[in-house]
Scaffold this active site. Structure first.
Site, PDB file in Angstrom:
ATOM      1  N   GLY A  12       6.156  -5.834  -4.765  1.00 58.69           N
ATOM      2  CA  GLY A  12       5.543  -6.806  -3.855  1.00 58.69           C
ATOM      3  C   GLY A  12       6.513  -7.723  -3.134  1.00 58.69           C
ATOM      4  O   GLY A  12       6.135  -8.831  -2.745  1.00 58.69           O
ATOM      5  N   SER A  13       7.750  -7.261  -2.884  1.00 64.71           N
ATOM      6  CA  SER A  13       8.668  -8.151  -2.154  1.00 64.71           C
ATOM      7  C   SER A  13       8.223  -8.323  -0.703  1.00 64.71           C
ATOM      8  O   SER A  13       8.438  -9.387  -0.107  1.00 64.71           O
ATOM      9  CB  SER A  13      10.109  -7.652  -2.244  1.00 64.71           C
ATOM     10  OG  SER A  13      10.297  -6.498  -1.471  1.00 64.71           O
ATOM     11  N   ASN A  14       7.588  -7.306  -0.128  1.00 64.18           N
ATOM     12  CA  ASN A  14       7.054  -7.487   1.235  1.00 64.18           C
ATOM     13  C   ASN A  14       5.872  -8.450   1.236  1.00 64.18           C
ATOM     14  O   ASN A  14       5.718  -9.241   2.172  1.00 64.18           O
ATOM     15  CB  ASN A  14       6.665  -6.131   1.834  1.00 64.18           C
ATOM     16  CG  ASN A  14       7.870  -5.409   2.421  1.00 64.18           C
ATOM     17  OD1 ASN A  14       8.422  -5.840   3.439  1.00 64.18           O
ATOM     18  ND2 ASN A  14       8.303  -4.335   1.774  1.00 64.18           N
ATOM     19  N   LYS A  65     -11.833   9.975  -3.655  1.00 63.84           N
ATOM     20  CA  LYS A  65     -11.014   8.994  -2.925  1.00 63.84           C
ATOM     21  C   LYS A  65     -11.856   8.176  -1.953  1.00 63.84           C
ATOM     22  O   LYS A  65     -11.606   6.989  -1.734  1.00 63.84           O
ATOM     23  CB  LYS A  65      -9.898   9.717  -2.179  1.00 63.84           C
ATOM     24  CG  LYS A  65      -8.813  10.182  -3.124  1.00 63.84           C
ATOM     25  CD  LYS A  65      -7.671  10.840  -2.400  1.00 63.84           C
ATOM     26  CE  LYS A  65      -6.653  11.334  -3.418  1.00 63.84           C
ATOM     27  NZ  LYS A  65      -5.738  12.331  -2.882  1.00 63.84           N
ATOM     28  N   MET A  90       1.294   2.703  -2.512  1.00 61.06           N
ATOM     29  CA  MET A  90       1.827   4.058  -2.582  1.00 61.06           C
ATOM     30  C   MET A  90       0.735   5.139  -2.584  1.00 61.06           C
ATOM     31  O   MET A  90       0.780   6.070  -3.395  1.00 61.06           O
ATOM     32  CB  MET A  90       2.738   4.195  -3.806  1.00 61.06           C
ATOM     33  CG  MET A  90       3.941   3.271  -3.713  1.00 61.06           C
ATOM     34  SD  MET A  90       4.719   3.246  -2.089  1.00 61.06           S
ATOM     35  CE  MET A  90       6.411   3.371  -2.506  1.00 61.06           C
ATOM     36  N   ASN A 107       1.178  -0.969   8.161  1.00 58.74           N
ATOM     37  CA  ASN A 107       1.990  -0.479   7.040  1.00 58.74           C
ATOM     38  C   ASN A 107       3.461  -0.712   7.352  1.00 58.74           C
ATOM     39  O   ASN A 107       3.860  -0.680   8.518  1.00 58.74           O
ATOM     40  CB  ASN A 107       1.737   1.024   6.853  1.00 58.74           C
ATOM     41  CG  ASN A 107       2.530   1.593   5.687  1.00 58.74           C
ATOM     42  OD1 ASN A 107       2.621   0.984   4.622  1.00 58.74           O
ATOM     43  ND2 ASN A 107       3.127   2.763   5.875  1.00 58.74           N
ATOM     44  N   HIS A 109       7.130   0.967   6.540  1.00 63.78           N
ATOM     45  CA  HIS A 109       7.698   2.214   6.017  1.00 63.78           C
ATOM     46  C   HIS A 109       9.225   2.125   6.087  1.00 63.78           C
ATOM     47  O   HIS A 109       9.768   1.720   7.125  1.00 63.78           O
ATOM     48  CB  HIS A 109       7.190   3.407   6.835  1.00 63.78           C
ATOM     49  CG  HIS A 109       7.668   4.712   6.299  1.00 63.78           C
ATOM     50  ND1 HIS A 109       7.175   5.255   5.125  1.00 63.78           N
ATOM     51  CD2 HIS A 109       8.619   5.570   6.745  1.00 63.78           C
ATOM     52  CE1 HIS A 109       7.797   6.406   4.884  1.00 63.78           C
ATOM     53  NE2 HIS A 109       8.673   6.610   5.850  1.00 63.78           N
TER      54      HIS A 109
HETATM   55  C1  GAR Z   1       9.273  -0.915   0.467  1.00 74.22           C
HETATM   56  O1  GAR Z   1      10.568  -0.434   0.712  1.00 74.22           O
HETATM   57  C2  GAR Z   1       8.277  -0.245   1.388  1.00 74.22           C
HETATM   58  O2  GAR Z   1       8.782  -0.033   2.673  1.00 74.22           O
HETATM   59  C3  GAR Z   1       8.044   1.061   0.679  1.00 74.22           C
HETATM   60  O3  GAR Z   1       7.996   0.733  -0.684  1.00 74.22           O
HETATM   61  C4  GAR Z   1       8.772  -0.443  -0.899  1.00 74.22           C
HETATM   62  C5  GAR Z   1       7.867  -1.468  -1.555  1.00 74.22           C
HETATM   63  O4  GAR Z   1       8.611  -2.588  -1.926  1.00 74.22           O
HETATM   64  N1  GAR Z   1       6.847   1.686   1.107  1.00 74.22           N
HETATM   65  C6  GAR Z   1       6.701   2.998   1.175  1.00 74.22           C
HETATM   66  O5  GAR Z   1       7.571   3.785   0.876  1.00 74.22           O
HETATM   67  C7  GAR Z   1       5.337   3.448   1.671  1.00 74.22           C
HETATM   68  N2  GAR Z   1       5.339   4.852   1.877  1.00 74.22           N
HETATM   69  P1  GAR Z   1       7.885  -3.957  -2.279  1.00 74.22           P
HETATM   70  O6  GAR Z   1       6.797  -3.620  -3.300  1.00 74.22           O
HETATM   71  O7  GAR Z   1       8.945  -4.810  -2.876  1.00 74.22           O
HETATM   72  O8  GAR Z   1       7.299  -4.538  -1.005  1.00 74.22           O
END
Ligand code: GAR
Length: 201
Positions: A12-14, A65, A90, A107, A109
């Site tokens: 969850g850093s984003n 789903k 994910m 999203n 990516h």
């Molecule tokens: C991030 O790098 C994001 O871009 C990627 O997972 C990581 C999550 O980090 N997302 C994907 O690969 C989606 N296909 P976070 O949990 O620290 O935000």
């Protein structure tokens, strides 16, 4: 002020970068709820420490789903969400959620789309041998990482990069462009025309 719903599966850093951007005053928004598909997600701790309501929706509780995503859409609607931000969620989002929030799901990516869609994008970039990598914020459609691109930022790939070091460099950019894309949306500056996004001045 817009109400955002965040979907996250892990660290969850984003999600944190969105919270920080709101706290700093750069983003005029409110995170109305966090939804996770993982009860161990560290994102839940972040929600708790900022008094953001969080809901765990267990995919195993649903027969298919579509039912899972209908439930998530219902939770988001109950929270009054106007924009959904996938932040390290994910899973491939399915129709019931996309139809509930058309061109209102973003999203992040960790690649310069349309290159390196799907999982382990940074590893794919290293294995391919590209010299420039980066990240993309896009609207979500029914494909995997195919929706209209909002913002991108590039970083160099260094000759001694590991998957971790490249991911870290890309992550710094993610934390910059994701809150910015949300801000542009909140300010009404994003116009989707076909598969492209025009950013108005
Ligand atoms: C991030 O790098 C994001 O871009 C990627 O997972 C990581 C999550 O980090 N997302 C994907 O690969 C989606 N296909 P976070 O949990 O620290 O935000």
């Amino acid at each position: 002020m817009i109400n955002i719903g965040v979907l996250a599966s892990g660290r969850g850093s984003n999600f944190q970068s969105i919270i920080d951007s709101i706290k700093s005053g750069a983003l005029n928004a409110r995170v109305a709820c966090l939804i996770t598909d993982n009860p161990e997600a560290y994102a839940i701790e972040r929600a708790k420490s900022h008094n953001i309501p969080h809901v765990y929706v267990n995919p195993a509780d649903f027969t298919g789903k579509d039912m899972f995503y209908r439930r998530i859409a219902d939770e988001l609607k109950v929270c009054g969400v106007e924009l959904v931000a996938l932040a390290g969620f994910m899973r491939v989002v399915k129709k019931p959620l996309i139809e509930a929030f058309p061109m209102r799901i973003m999203n992040i990516h960790p690649a310069l789309l349309p290159s390196f869609k799907g999982l382990h994008a940074q590893r794919q970039a290293l294995e391919y041998g590209v010299k420039i990598a980066g990240c993309t914020v896009h609207f979500v459609d029914e494909g995997v990482d195919t929706g209209p691109i909002i913002l991108q930022e590039a970083v160099p790939v260094l000759s001694n990069d590991s998957e971790d070091s490249l991911s870290e460099r890309i992550l710094t950019c993610e934390h910059r462009i994701y809150p910015l894309a949300i801000r542009l949306y909140a300010e009404g500056k994003l116009k989707v025309i076909g598969n492209t996004v025009k950013i108005e001045e």
